[in-house]
Each structure stands twice: as structure tokens, then as C-alpha cells.
Scaffold this motif. Sequence first.
Motif, short mmCIF file in Angstrom:
data_model
loop_
_atom_site.label_atom_id
_atom_site.label_comp_id
_atom_site.label_asym_id
_atom_site.label_seq_id
_atom_site.Cartn_x
_atom_site.Cartn_y
_atom_site.Cartn_z
N THR A 95 3.90 1.87 -1.12
CA THR A 95 4.52 1.89 -2.56
C THR A 95 3.52 1.99 -3.74
N GLY A 96 2.10 1.97 -3.26
CA GLY A 96 1.18 2.27 -4.60
C GLY A 96 0.97 1.01 -5.31
N ARG A 97 1.42 -0.22 -4.72
CA ARG A 97 0.71 -1.34 -5.66
C ARG A 97 -0.13 -2.12 -5.10
N ARG A 137 0.75 -1.23 0.00
CA ARG A 137 -0.07 0.17 0.07
C ARG A 137 0.61 1.09 0.03
#
Length: 58
Positions: free
Chosen positions: A50-52, A48
Motif C-alpha cells: 500500500t506504499g506505507r 509495502r
Amino acid sequence: MLTDPDGPLTLQDADRVDSGGKLTALVLGVTGWTAIALLAGWRGHVRRRTGRDDTLVI
């Protein structure tokens, strides 16, 4: 009650019980599941952060 062709059988008390072994298995099981849960939570936290999180398959 267990039955036998010769008649009913009576159950006897156990003379040896490995309660220490059961306690060890319980402690190891709880430790293992706790470690798995913490690692899975950390993995989700990192994904979450790292935006993945949009590709996370549950």
C-alpha cells in the motif's frame, strides 16, 4: 555434589519426570512464535504493497 554439615549427600534418580508436559510446552511455543512471525511478515507485506513502508518504525 551437595554438601551438608553432617556430610556429603548423594543424589537420587528422579522417579517422576513430566516429559509430556515439556513436549506440549515446546509445541505451543513453536506454534506461537510461528504465528507471530507470519503475522508480522504479512503486516510488512501489506504496508509495502500500500506504499506505507516509509513510516515503518523498526
